[in-house]
Design an enzyme around this catalytic site. Structure first.
Site, mmCIF file in Angstrom:
data_model
loop_
_atom_site.group_PDB
_atom_site.id
_atom_site.type_symbol
_atom_site.label_atom_id
_atom_site.label_comp_id
_atom_site.label_asym_id
_atom_site.label_seq_id
_atom_site.Cartn_x
_atom_site.Cartn_y
_atom_site.Cartn_z
ATOM 1 C CB CYS A 33 16.086 50.807 21.740
ATOM 2 S SG CYS A 33 16.791 52.025 22.855
ATOM 3 C CB CYS A 102 18.829 50.985 29.156
ATOM 4 S SG CYS A 102 18.048 49.878 27.981
HETATM 5 FE FE1 FES Z 1 15.765 52.204 24.805
HETATM 6 FE FE2 FES Z 1 16.167 51.292 27.302
HETATM 7 S S1 FES Z 1 15.021 50.364 25.727
HETATM 8 S S2 FES Z 1 16.909 53.107 26.416
#
Ligand code: FES
Length: 136
Positions: A33, A102
């Protein structure tokens, strides 16, 4: 979707910020992300005496960053390195499966910061040794 603990730490994260002139530092980007975790550690006698973070990411990443700072403060480096992604999930009362990655990133960030500290320390020793060698 998130546990109460995650929401609590997302709203009121602990140990947020930066340590000036840290003994070890890590900056890790989530390749999925593009979000970023920065971790700063202060080490005295192989014990983590202070740790702070800046995480630009989702609630799971922020809560995981916050909880790991609380888990490792006062621990030796070897103890801190044994913390796993599963420990983080457990401490946070569960994490939605799509967010596990994450939260695991913060474990990697801690290892990178510890390695950074060890690298700096060994290069400082080398410099000291080379100064000593030059004096003789
Ligand atoms: Fe980017 Fe969790 S969606 S760190």
């Amino acid at each position: 979707m998130y546990s109460e603990k995650i929401m609590e730490l997302f709203k009121n994260p602990k140990n947020i910020g930066k340590i000036e002139d840290p003994d070890g530092v890590a900056k890790i980007e989530n390749p999925k992300c593009g979000d970023v975790i920065e971790l700063y550690i202060r080490i005295e006698n192989d014990i983590i005496t202070n740790i702070k973070f800046n995480t630009f990411g989702c609630a799971a990443a922020i809560a995981a960053s916050s909880i790991i700072t609380e888990m490792v403060k006062g621990k030796t480096l070897d103890e801190a390195m044994k913390i796993t992604g599963e420990d983080i999930v457990h401490e946070l009362g569960g994490i939605p499966p799509v967010k596990i990655y994450c939260s695991n990133l913060v474990v990697d960030a801690l290892l990178v910061a510890i390695r950074d500290f060890r690298k700096k320390r060994s290069s400082a020793h080398l410099k000291k040794d080379s100064i000593g060698t030059e004096q003789y």
